[in-house]
Design a protein around this motif. Structure first.
Motif, PDB file in Angstrom:
ATOM      1  N   GLU A  57      28.807  16.674  84.127  1.00 41.74           N
ATOM      2  CA  GLU A  57      27.762  16.840  83.288  1.00 41.74           C
ATOM      3  C   GLU A  57      27.606  15.951  82.047  1.00 41.74           C
ATOM      4  O   GLU A  57      26.502  15.250  81.620  1.00 41.74           O
ATOM      5  N   GLU A  58      28.860  16.070  81.218  1.00 37.65           N
ATOM      6  CA  GLU A  58      28.806  15.250  80.042  1.00 37.65           C
ATOM      7  C   GLU A  58      28.959  13.803  80.268  1.00 37.65           C
ATOM      8  O   GLU A  58      28.203  13.216  79.377  1.00 37.65           O
ATOM      9  N   VAL A  68      20.787  15.104  72.668  1.00 40.18           N
ATOM     10  CA  VAL A  68      21.387  16.373  71.961  1.00 40.18           C
ATOM     11  C   VAL A  68      22.808  16.614  72.752  1.00 40.18           C
ATOM     12  O   VAL A  68      23.012  17.999  72.973  1.00 40.18           O
ATOM     13  N   THR A  69      23.477  15.659  73.347  1.00 46.86           N
ATOM     14  CA  THR A  69      24.826  15.929  73.950  1.00 46.86           C
ATOM     15  C   THR A  69      25.713  16.548  73.189  1.00 46.86           C
ATOM     16  O   THR A  69      26.120  17.743  73.755  1.00 46.86           O
ATOM     17  N   ALA A  70      25.754  16.394  71.865  1.00 46.69           N
ATOM     18  CA  ALA A  70      26.829  17.333  70.951  1.00 46.69           C
ATOM     19  C   ALA A  70      26.733  18.953  71.088  1.00 46.69           C
ATOM     20  O   ALA A  70      27.535  19.523  71.411  1.00 46.69           O
ATOM     21  N   VAL A  71      25.119  19.105  71.097  1.00 45.65           N
ATOM     22  CA  VAL A  71      24.960  20.406  71.188  1.00 45.65           C
ATOM     23  C   VAL A  71      25.252  21.047  72.561  1.00 45.65           C
ATOM     24  O   VAL A  71      26.048  22.191  72.446  1.00 45.65           O
ATOM     25  N   HIS A  72      24.745  20.257  73.713  1.00 46.53           N
ATOM     26  CA  HIS A  72      25.125  20.794  75.042  1.00 46.53           C
ATOM     27  C   HIS A  72      26.698  20.835  75.142  1.00 46.53           C
ATOM     28  O   HIS A  72      27.237  21.911  75.824  1.00 46.53           O
ATOM     29  N   ARG A 114      21.368  27.255  82.748  1.00 50.94           N
ATOM     30  CA  ARG A 114      20.604  26.647  83.694  1.00 50.94           C
ATOM     31  C   ARG A 114      19.258  26.344  83.115  1.00 50.94           C
ATOM     32  O   ARG A 114      18.538  25.021  83.387  1.00 50.94           O
ATOM     33  N   ASN A 115      18.540  27.428  82.860  1.00 47.39           N
ATOM     34  CA  ASN A 115      17.095  27.481  82.527  1.00 47.39           C
ATOM     35  C   ASN A 115      16.959  26.499  81.016  1.00 47.39           C
ATOM     36  O   ASN A 115      15.623  26.179  80.787  1.00 47.39           O
ATOM     37  N   THR A 116      17.874  26.434  80.141  1.00 50.18           N
ATOM     38  CA  THR A 116      17.619  25.880  78.921  1.00 50.18           C
ATOM     39  C   THR A 116      18.358  24.346  78.950  1.00 50.18           C
ATOM     40  O   THR A 116      17.633  23.552  79.394  1.00 50.18           O
ATOM     41  N   MET A 117      19.629  24.570  78.586  1.00 47.83           N
ATOM     42  CA  MET A 117      20.123  23.245  78.470  1.00 47.83           C
ATOM     43  C   MET A 117      20.387  22.362  79.559  1.00 47.83           C
ATOM     44  O   MET A 117      20.124  21.045  79.655  1.00 47.83           O
ATOM     45  N   HIS A 124      15.879  14.789  81.344  1.00 46.19           N
ATOM     46  CA  HIS A 124      16.100  13.449  81.009  1.00 46.19           C
ATOM     47  C   HIS A 124      16.871  12.590  81.707  1.00 46.19           C
ATOM     48  O   HIS A 124      16.663  11.537  81.781  1.00 46.19           O
ATOM     49  N   ILE A 125      17.858  13.208  82.552  1.00 46.97           N
ATOM     50  CA  ILE A 125      18.733  12.159  83.237  1.00 46.97           C
ATOM     51  C   ILE A 125      17.907  11.678  84.515  1.00 46.97           C
ATOM     52  O   ILE A 125      17.929  10.417  84.705  1.00 46.97           O
TER      53      ILE A 125
END
Ligand code: FE2
Length: 130
Positions: A57-58, A68-72, A114-117, A124-125
């Motif tokens: 996923e990353e 916001v990759t860093a947050v996820h 799943r429902n958020t991030m 986005h992907i």
């Protein structure tokens, strides 16, 4: 009753993520009733699966320049540390404590994540990588 029931509402639309989530849900649902040795084996598999899935996923986040990759990623790190603690709990033979974590925390975490991030990331992907 399964801990998490797989329905279309859990689909995010990115096959690599959805396939991994489905496997996660299958492993999760097998845990509550698994006898101790089976529980250990399945939980170790779930931890390994989660590590691999997060890495995948990353990579998708990086390829699509998700803002916001860093947050996820930080949230993934937090959960991996939690899974590591439970693996240690299992080494101390605290199977009941591990079962409680799966029942009370991990299943709710999965649905929320799943429902958020994951949902936002998948949108986005799809927009950037198609
Ligand atoms: Fe995620």
């Amino acid at each position: 009753m399964p801990l998490v029931e797989w329905t279309d509402e859990l689909v995010v639309g990115v096959p690599a993520i959805d396939n991994a989530h489905r496997e996660f849900v299958d492993l999760l649902n097998a845990l509550p009733e698994a006898p101790p040795e089976e529980f250990r084996r399945l939980f170790a598999r779930l931890a390994e699966h989660t590590r691999e899935h997060f890495a995948e996923e990353e990579q998708l986040m990086e390829r699509s320049a998700f803002p916001v990759t860093a947050v996820h990623k930080a949230e993934h790190e937090r959960v991996l540390a939690e899974l590591e603690e439970v693996l240690q709990q299992l080494e101390r033979d605290d199977i009941e404590g591990a079962r409680e974590y799966v029942r009370e925390q991990l299943s709710a975490w999965f649905v929320l994540h799943r429902n958020t991030m994951d949902y936002v990331t998948a949108v986005h992907i799809q927009r950037t990588l198609g």
